[in-house]
Design an enzyme around this catalytic site. Structure first.
Site, short mmCIF file in Angstrom:
data_model
loop_
_atom_site.label_atom_id
_atom_site.label_comp_id
_atom_site.label_asym_id
_atom_site.label_seq_id
_atom_site.Cartn_x
_atom_site.Cartn_y
_atom_site.Cartn_z
N LYS A 1 -5.62 -10.51 -6.81
CA LYS A 1 -6.88 -10.69 -6.08
C LYS A 1 -7.86 -9.59 -6.48
CE LYS A 1 -6.30 -7.88 -1.94
NZ LYS A 1 -6.70 -7.67 -0.57
N LYS B 1 0.80 -1.22 0.00
CA LYS B 1 0.00 0.00 0.00
C LYS B 1 0.84 1.27 0.00
CE LYS B 1 -4.32 -1.85 1.26
NZ LYS B 1 -5.60 -1.81 1.90
N LYS C 1 -10.50 -3.51 -4.20
CA LYS C 1 -11.05 -2.20 -4.56
C LYS C 1 -9.96 -1.26 -5.06
CE LYS C 1 -10.69 -0.14 -0.04
NZ LYS C 1 -10.30 -1.28 0.77
N1 AQP Z 1 -10.15 -11.00 -3.27
C1 AQP Z 1 -10.43 -11.43 -2.05
N2 AQP Z 1 -10.65 -12.74 -1.83
C2 AQP Z 1 -10.94 -13.20 -0.58
N3 AQP Z 1 -11.04 -12.39 0.50
C3 AQP Z 1 -10.84 -11.08 0.33
N4 AQP Z 1 -10.88 -10.02 1.18
C4 AQP Z 1 -10.62 -8.89 0.49
N5 AQP Z 1 -10.39 -9.18 -0.81
C5 AQP Z 1 -10.53 -10.53 -0.94
C6 AQP Z 1 -11.22 -10.13 2.59
O1 AQP Z 1 -12.24 -9.20 2.88
C7 AQP Z 1 -12.14 -8.80 4.25
C8 AQP Z 1 -12.29 -7.31 4.38
O2 AQP Z 1 -11.08 -6.73 4.06
P1 AQP Z 1 -10.70 -5.24 4.30
O3 AQP Z 1 -11.61 -4.50 5.16
O4 AQP Z 1 -9.26 -5.24 4.64
O5 AQP Z 1 -10.98 -4.81 2.88
P2 AQP Z 1 -9.90 -4.38 1.98
O6 AQP Z 1 -8.61 -5.11 2.19
O7 AQP Z 1 -9.93 -2.94 2.18
O8 AQP Z 1 -10.51 -4.85 0.64
P3 AQP Z 1 -9.64 -4.85 -0.61
O9 AQP Z 1 -10.49 -4.77 -1.79
O10 AQP Z 1 -8.69 -6.01 -0.50
O11 AQP Z 1 -8.91 -3.49 -0.42
P4 AQP Z 1 -7.49 -3.06 -0.89
O12 AQP Z 1 -7.54 -3.07 -2.36
O13 AQP Z 1 -7.37 -1.67 -0.32
O14 AQP Z 1 -6.54 -4.05 -0.32
C9 AQP Z 1 -10.81 -9.33 4.76
O15 AQP Z 1 -11.04 -10.46 5.55
C10 AQP Z 1 -10.09 -9.71 3.50
O16 AQP Z 1 -9.20 -10.79 3.72
#
Ligand code: AQP
Length: 333
Positions: free
Chosen positions: A195, A112, A198
């Site tokens: 993966k 990040k 967002k």
């Molecule tokens: N692609 C994925 N497959 C399985 N599990 C996933 N999680 C996120 N992406 C996948 C799981 O969702 C939960 C919430 O995660 P968070 O609040 O940390 O959400 P995030 O990481 O902000 O979501 P993103 O899309 O993964 O964000 P970025 O792109 O910012 O990293 C967690 O349990 C996570 O494992």
């Protein structure tokens, strides 16, 4: 009863299928057997630059989606992290037993901060996993349902719990990650090597729960499939098709082997058309229920307040114990 805790960031207008299939479905499944604590982690959400009004709105949207998905607020404590000040308080104590080098090895921080460089990343982003450890340890959670991307943070949490117990006496239970292998990593529909996320996915690669179902159906129909024609689960050679089979199987409860057989003499197009319909059927009620819930903010406030009260009962006891163990003089009232 054993405890479960998990959290999700209110950092998007809608949760996506990675969040839903990887984590949130487990939240719902576990709430019957476990004493469940689920939080919308707004403190984590400000570790990246954000807009205050958007954060407020997304916090409500997150609560509404979780309830629409099936979190039962009469069973589970559903709350907003900033409503329970003990999270930030315990995070401070834990940060004082976390090695700088240890925190530097967290890959999510590396990923990040990669764009702007560590010089521009915030200290909050750096200590994010320590706050996450506090979220979990405050409730002495036995299980933490998450996707594969959170495994390293869970390891850190266990290390910190063990270290604290060793130095100050038995205080924390060591939590185990609850990662369901089949859905631990839902991949991007356009680029199955990454993966679904967002921040990294293109709009066509990500399916949002609250998106117009017609648009989601279109995204499924235009998902990248692999060379060849055979519909077979093979994550290495056919990551696109395998991802679609995973989504299909999870939404319908049909085994992957059963789907392979059912589509043995059919083409990728056929699979995608069917899955598009299944996705529409799955998201439509969630979307409708979410918008109903969002129409009554006062009711959402009440539900979240009840969740925070339940959470604070546990969190306050844990923090008091931690303060005593590290040698703080108790405040006389
Ligand atoms: N692609 C994925 N497959 C399985 N599990 C996933 N999680 C996120 N992406 C996948 C799981 O969702 C939960 C919430 O995660 P968070 O609040 O940390 O959400 P995030 O990481 O902000 O979501 P993103 O899309 O993964 O964000 P970025 O792109 O910012 O990293 C967690 O349990 C996570 O494992």
């Amino acid at each position: 009863r054993p405890r479960v805790l998990s959290g999700i960031q209110p950092t998007a207008d809608s949760f996506h299928f990675g969040n839903y299939l990887g984590a949130l479905r487990q939240w719902i499944a576990l709430q019957d057997e476990y004493d469940a604590y689920y939080c919308i982690v707004d403190l984590h959400a400000i570790t990246m630059e954000h807009d205050p009004d958007t954060l407020r709105e997304r916090t409500y949207r997150s609560a509404a989606q979780l309830i629409a998905l099936g979190i039962d607020v009469s069973k589970s404590a559903l709350f907003v992290q900033s409503h329970v000040p003990e999270h930030a308080q315990l995070a401070w104590v834990l940060s004082c037993i976390t090695g700088f080098g240890e925190a530097s090895r967290m890959t999510q921080f590396k990923d990040k901060s990669a764009k702007g460089g560590t010089e521009r990343a915030t200290v909050g982003l750096f200590t994010y996993p320590v706050l996450q450890a506090a979220d979990i340890l405050l409730y002495n959670a036995d299980r933490v349902p998450v996707g594969e991307d959170q495994r390293q943070h869970l390891e850190l949490t266990r290390d910190l719990a063990g270290r604290f117990n060793h130095r100050f006496g038995d205080t924390f239970r060591l939590p185990a990650p609850h990662i369901v292998a089949q859905t631990a990593k839902i991949v991007d529909l356009q680029d199955p090597t990454i993966k679904m996320s967002k921040s990294a996915s293109s709009p066509a690669g990500i399916v949002d729960l609250l998106d117009d179902p017609k648009r989601s159906a279109k995204k499924i129909r235009s998902a990248v499939t692999d060379s060849g024609t055979e519909i077979r689960f093979d994550e290495e050679n056919k990551p696109g098709v395998s991802n679609l089979l995973t989504i299909y199987s999870t939404l319908t409860g049909r085994a992957v082997a059963d789907l392979e057989q059912a589509y043995a003499d059919k083409g990728y197009g056929h699979l995608k058309v069917d899955l598009a319909d299944i996705v529409v059927d799955a998201v439509t009620p969630i979307r409708e229920r979410t918008s109903e819930l969002l129409a009554d903010r006062a009711e959402l406030d009440r539900m979240l307040a009840a969740g925070a009260r339940k959470a604070r009962d546990v969190a306050a006891d844990t923090l008091a114990e931690v303060y005593r163990r590290v040698g703080f003089v108790g405040r006389v009232r």
